[in-house]
Motif scaffolding. Structure first.
Motif, short mmCIF file in Angstrom:
data_model
loop_
_atom_site.label_atom_id
_atom_site.label_comp_id
_atom_site.label_asym_id
_atom_site.label_seq_id
_atom_site.Cartn_x
_atom_site.Cartn_y
_atom_site.Cartn_z
N THR A 42 24.18 -63.81 22.81
CA THR A 42 24.24 -62.38 22.53
C THR A 42 24.23 -62.14 21.02
O THR A 42 23.51 -61.25 20.53
N MET A 43 25.01 -62.92 20.30
CA MET A 43 25.05 -62.79 18.84
C MET A 43 23.68 -63.06 18.24
O MET A 43 23.20 -62.31 17.39
N GLU A 44 23.02 -64.12 18.69
CA GLU A 44 21.71 -64.47 18.15
C GLU A 44 20.68 -63.36 18.41
O GLU A 44 19.86 -63.05 17.55
N ALA A 45 20.75 -62.75 19.58
CA ALA A 45 19.83 -61.66 19.90
C ALA A 45 20.09 -60.44 19.01
O ALA A 45 19.15 -59.79 18.53
N ARG A 46 21.36 -60.14 18.79
CA ARG A 46 21.70 -58.99 17.93
C ARG A 46 21.29 -59.24 16.49
O ARG A 46 20.80 -58.33 15.82
N VAL A 47 21.49 -60.46 15.99
CA VAL A 47 21.07 -60.79 14.62
C VAL A 47 19.55 -60.72 14.51
O VAL A 47 19.02 -60.20 13.53
N ALA A 48 18.85 -61.21 15.51
CA ALA A 48 17.38 -61.18 15.49
C ALA A 48 16.85 -59.75 15.48
O ALA A 48 15.77 -59.49 14.94
N ALA A 49 17.59 -58.82 16.04
CA ALA A 49 17.15 -57.41 16.10
C ALA A 49 17.43 -56.64 14.80
O ALA A 49 16.88 -55.56 14.61
N LEU A 50 18.26 -57.18 13.92
CA LEU A 50 18.65 -56.45 12.71
C LEU A 50 17.47 -56.01 11.83
O LEU A 50 17.48 -54.88 11.33
N PRO A 51 16.44 -56.83 11.61
CA PRO A 51 15.34 -56.39 10.75
C PRO A 51 14.60 -55.15 11.26
O PRO A 51 14.00 -54.42 10.47
N SER A 52 14.67 -54.89 12.55
CA SER A 52 13.97 -53.73 13.10
C SER A 52 14.79 -52.45 13.05
O SER A 52 14.28 -51.37 13.37
N LEU A 53 16.05 -52.53 12.65
CA LEU A 53 16.92 -51.34 12.62
C LEU A 53 16.71 -50.54 11.35
O LEU A 53 16.49 -51.09 10.27
N SER A 54 16.81 -49.22 11.48
CA SER A 54 16.71 -48.33 10.32
C SER A 54 18.02 -48.37 9.54
O SER A 54 19.03 -48.90 10.01
N SER A 55 18.02 -47.76 8.38
CA SER A 55 19.22 -47.70 7.56
C SER A 55 20.35 -46.99 8.31
O SER A 55 21.50 -47.44 8.28
N ALA A 56 20.04 -45.91 8.99
CA ALA A 56 21.06 -45.16 9.74
C ALA A 56 21.62 -46.01 10.88
O ALA A 56 22.84 -46.00 11.14
N GLN A 57 20.75 -46.75 11.56
CA GLN A 57 21.21 -47.62 12.65
C GLN A 57 22.08 -48.75 12.11
O GLN A 57 23.07 -49.13 12.74
N LEU A 58 21.71 -49.29 10.95
CA LEU A 58 22.53 -50.35 10.33
C LEU A 58 23.90 -49.81 9.96
O LEU A 58 24.92 -50.48 10.18
N ARG A 59 23.94 -48.62 9.42
CA ARG A 59 25.24 -48.03 9.05
C ARG A 59 26.10 -47.78 10.29
O ARG A 59 27.32 -47.97 10.26
N SER A 60 25.49 -47.38 11.38
CA SER A 60 26.21 -47.19 12.64
C SER A 60 26.75 -48.52 13.16
O SER A 60 27.89 -48.61 13.63
N GLU A 61 25.91 -49.56 13.09
CA GLU A 61 26.34 -50.89 13.51
C GLU A 61 27.51 -51.39 12.65
O GLU A 61 28.46 -51.98 13.14
N TRP A 62 27.43 -51.14 11.34
CA TRP A 62 28.49 -51.53 10.42
C TRP A 62 29.80 -50.85 10.82
O TRP A 62 30.85 -51.48 10.87
N LEU A 63 29.73 -49.55 11.07
CA LEU A 63 30.92 -48.79 11.46
C LEU A 63 31.53 -49.35 12.73
O LEU A 63 32.76 -49.49 12.83
N GLN A 64 30.70 -49.73 13.68
CA GLN A 64 31.19 -50.28 14.93
C GLN A 64 31.88 -51.63 14.71
O GLN A 64 32.93 -51.90 15.29
N LEU A 65 31.30 -52.47 13.86
CA LEU A 65 31.84 -53.81 13.66
C LEU A 65 33.05 -53.84 12.73
O LEU A 65 34.02 -54.55 12.99
N TYR A 66 32.96 -53.12 11.62
CA TYR A 66 34.00 -53.18 10.60
C TYR A 66 35.06 -52.11 10.75
O TYR A 66 36.07 -52.11 10.04
N LYS A 67 34.82 -51.13 11.62
CA LYS A 67 35.77 -50.01 11.83
C LYS A 67 36.00 -49.23 10.54
O LYS A 67 37.08 -48.72 10.28
N ALA A 68 34.96 -49.17 9.71
CA ALA A 68 35.01 -48.44 8.44
C ALA A 68 33.57 -48.06 8.08
O ALA A 68 32.63 -48.78 8.45
N PRO A 69 33.39 -46.97 7.37
CA PRO A 69 32.03 -46.58 6.97
C PRO A 69 31.39 -47.67 6.09
O PRO A 69 32.07 -48.36 5.34
N ALA A 70 30.09 -47.79 6.21
CA ALA A 70 29.36 -48.78 5.42
C ALA A 70 29.40 -48.40 3.94
O ALA A 70 29.25 -47.23 3.60
#
Length: 125
Positions: free
Chosen positions: A5-33
């Protein structure tokens, strides 16, 4: 989190937009990017995903990071000290293939092991 699951999520990171990356960051770190480039956001997210899948840093590593941060705050620079200390009389053995090299530390240890090995003898098996 499973490794696949981790490998699939990491592989998908290059296709994410800046907004999607910031959302992912918020979900993982529990703080704004923080204000970072998309490349650094991807790296931070990938690191956090790997940490969740493989486990975090060892306590000794965390202590060293904290020490370096304190030193950086006090002096403006962070330097790590020697990671190993070799006492006089220590026998160092290195093997590679069929040969074994032995060295002896004969004087007070310094920060690098190579300077403590003035004599060495190669023993062939």
């Amino acid at each position: 989190m499973k490794r696949a699951t981790m490998e699939a999520r990491v592989a998908a990171l290059p296709s994410l937009s800046s907004a999607q990356l910031r959302s992912e960051w918020l979900q993982l770190y529990k703080a704004p990017a923080p204000s970072l480039t998309t490349d650094l956001l991807r790296r931070g997210i990938a690191s956090k995903l790997q940490e969740k899948a493989d486990g975090g840093y060892r306590p000794a590593t965390l202590r060293e990071i904290e020490r370096l941060c304190r030193q950086l705050g006090r002096t403006g620079e962070a330097t790590s000290g020697p990671s190993i200390r070799i006492k006089p009389g220590t026998r160092l053995v290195r093997s590679w293939g069929a040969s074994v090299t032995m060295s002896w530390c004969w004087k007070k240890a310094s920060s690098t092991a190579s300077s403590n090995m003035p004599r060495s003898a190669a023993l062939h098996a």
